[in-house]
Design a protein around this motif. Structure first.
Motif, PDB file in Angstrom:
ATOM      1  N   ALA A 282       0.815  -1.215   0.000  1.00 28.34           N
ATOM      2  CA  ALA A 282       0.000   0.000   0.000  1.00 28.34           C
ATOM      3  C   ALA A 282       0.854   1.273   0.000  1.00 28.34           C
ATOM      4  O   ALA A 282       0.393   2.323  -0.459  1.00 28.34           O
ATOM      5  N   ARG A 283       2.091   1.182   0.485  1.00 23.11           N
ATOM      6  CA  ARG A 283       2.885   2.392   0.720  1.00 23.11           C
ATOM      7  C   ARG A 283       4.182   2.476  -0.082  1.00 23.11           C
ATOM      8  O   ARG A 283       4.961   3.413   0.109  1.00 23.11           O
ATOM      9  N   PHE A 284       4.444   1.540  -1.014  1.00 18.84           N
ATOM     10  CA  PHE A 284       5.746   1.549  -1.676  1.00 18.84           C
ATOM     11  C   PHE A 284       5.972   2.820  -2.484  1.00 18.84           C
ATOM     12  O   PHE A 284       7.113   3.172  -2.800  1.00 18.84           O
ATOM     13  N   GLY A 285       4.908   3.530  -2.812  1.00 22.10           N
ATOM     14  CA  GLY A 285       5.063   4.809  -3.513  1.00 22.10           C
ATOM     15  C   GLY A 285       5.902   5.804  -2.743  1.00 22.10           C
ATOM     16  O   GLY A 285       6.532   6.688  -3.341  1.00 22.10           O
ATOM     17  N   GLU A 286       5.926   5.669  -1.424  1.00 23.28           N
ATOM     18  CA  GLU A 286       6.770   6.547  -0.605  1.00 23.28           C
ATOM     19  C   GLU A 286       8.246   6.321  -0.926  1.00 23.28           C
ATOM     20  O   GLU A 286       9.058   7.263  -0.894  1.00 23.28           O
ATOM     21  N   LEU A 287       8.614   5.075  -1.225  1.00 20.98           N
ATOM     22  CA  LEU A 287       9.998   4.771  -1.592  1.00 20.98           C
ATOM     23  C   LEU A 287      10.329   5.353  -2.962  1.00 20.98           C
ATOM     24  O   LEU A 287      11.420   5.905  -3.171  1.00 20.98           O
ATOM     25  N   LYS A 288       9.380   5.261  -3.895  1.00 26.20           N
ATOM     26  CA  LYS A 288       9.594   5.868  -5.209  1.00 26.20           C
ATOM     27  C   LYS A 288       9.811   7.371  -5.084  1.00 26.20           C
ATOM     28  O   LYS A 288      10.702   7.948  -5.711  1.00 26.20           O
ATOM     29  N   ALA A 289       8.993   7.991  -4.263  1.00 21.95           N
ATOM     30  CA  ALA A 289       9.090   9.443  -4.102  1.00 21.95           C
ATOM     31  C   ALA A 289      10.394   9.831  -3.436  1.00 21.95           C
ATOM     32  O   ALA A 289      11.015  10.844  -3.798  1.00 21.95           O
ATOM     33  N   GLN A 290      10.827   9.063  -2.453  1.00 17.00           N
ATOM     34  CA  GLN A 290      12.050   9.412  -1.724  1.00 17.00           C
ATOM     35  C   GLN A 290      13.297   9.249  -2.577  1.00 17.00           C
ATOM     36  O   GLN A 290      14.200  10.100  -2.536  1.00 17.00           O
ATOM     37  N   PHE A 291      13.359   8.162  -3.351  1.00 17.24           N
ATOM     38  CA  PHE A 291      14.606   7.852  -4.054  1.00 17.24           C
ATOM     39  C   PHE A 291      14.566   8.195  -5.542  1.00 17.24           C
ATOM     40  O   PHE A 291      15.624   8.289  -6.176  1.00 17.24           O
TER      41      PHE A 291
END
Length: 271
Positions: free
Chosen positions: A193-202
């Motif tokens: 549900a939250r892997f988009g946060e990793l895309k946004a960060q890196f």
């Protein structure tokens, strides 16, 4: 419109993989299955010469190379793009010498001694996170925010690889799923549900491998061979949320699901 993901079709050349161990152990069976996956819509074939299950018996690099060598020769001769799913530097070096399109390491390339070789090539690297981090007895996710834990792992590994000369744009992130995030299905669902946060960060592409995983089977009560519908639901959710690459046992089902989503979006635009 969400771009179509790159689809990795899974070919396990193993005796003990959780969903299909032994089915494709001979070169003929592995080659035939790879061709079927390509016909079903796979862009890349991900060859795994050893099971990634933390409880699986170890396999030597020599055995891994013996398993993949005839399969690699045949598939590359047919123009099929190959990803190697192995964490052993000797196997990775062999695959690089043969011209594979990707290296996929469930330990996230932990060996600095191999970094100079990685820096010499342009092959994209799938850097996977796992709570085991090389220790098979770990079964529970660490306390605290799991996305924060995964992000810290990626920060350290990206810094180490780029410092050694690996171009940052070659790195693909895989947060891990199922066993790699622990025994509780809740952790895998949270990361999905939250892997988009990793895309946004890196700002790097993300690969997700949810196919037939334990967290899906636990909530559905299905055996690995019966987990296709649950797998497709999770894969489509991942793609809608921005996954760039999907690793799957069943590319045909995924292609069909993507075709339906595309038709729905086209219909919505016409209105």
């Amino acid at each position: 419109m969400t771009p179509a993901p790159i689809i990795f079709g899974i070919v396990n050349i193993t005796s003990d993989s959780f969903s299909d161990g032994g089915k494709f152990l001979t070169p003929e069976a592995a080659i035939g299955h790879a061709h079927k996956l390509v016909a079903d819509g796979a862009d890349v074939i991900d060859l795994g010469p050893a099971s990634s299950n933390p409880d699986a018996a170890p396999v030597s690099a020599a055995t891994e190379i013996a398993r993949i060598a005839p399969v690699l020769d045949a598939l590359l001769a047919d123009g099929i793009r190959i990803s190697l799913d192995s964490y052993q530097p000797e196997t990775q070096a062999y695959a690089l010498s043969r011209g594979v399109a990707y290296l996929n390491d469930i330990r996230g390339f932990p060996d600095p001694a191999f970094y100079p070789r990685l820096a010499e090539v342009e092959t994209p690297l799938v850097v996977m996170h796992s709570i085991q981090d090389g220790q098979a007895d770990r079964r529970d996710a660490p306390p605290g925010d799991i996305i924060g834990h995964i992000a810290r792992f990626f920060e350290a590994r990206i810094e180490a690889l780029t410092r050694a000369g690996v171009a940052r744009e070659r790195i693909i992130l895989d947060p891990g799923m199922g066993f790699f995030l622990g025994s509780s299905p809740r952790t895998s669902f949270e990361v999905l549900a939250r892997f988009g946060e990793l895309k946004a960060q890196f700002g790097l592409p993300v690969l997700l491998s949810v196919s037939r995983k334990s967290f899906l089977r636990k909530v559905t009560g299905r055996a690995p061979g019966e987990a296709g519908p649950a797998t497709l639901a999770a894969e489509l959710k991942a793609i809608e949320a921005g996954a760039d690459l999907i690793r799957t046992h069943e590319p045909a089902a995924l292609r069909d699901g993507l075709a339906v989503l595309s038709a729905l979006k086209d219909s919505a635009r016409i209105r």
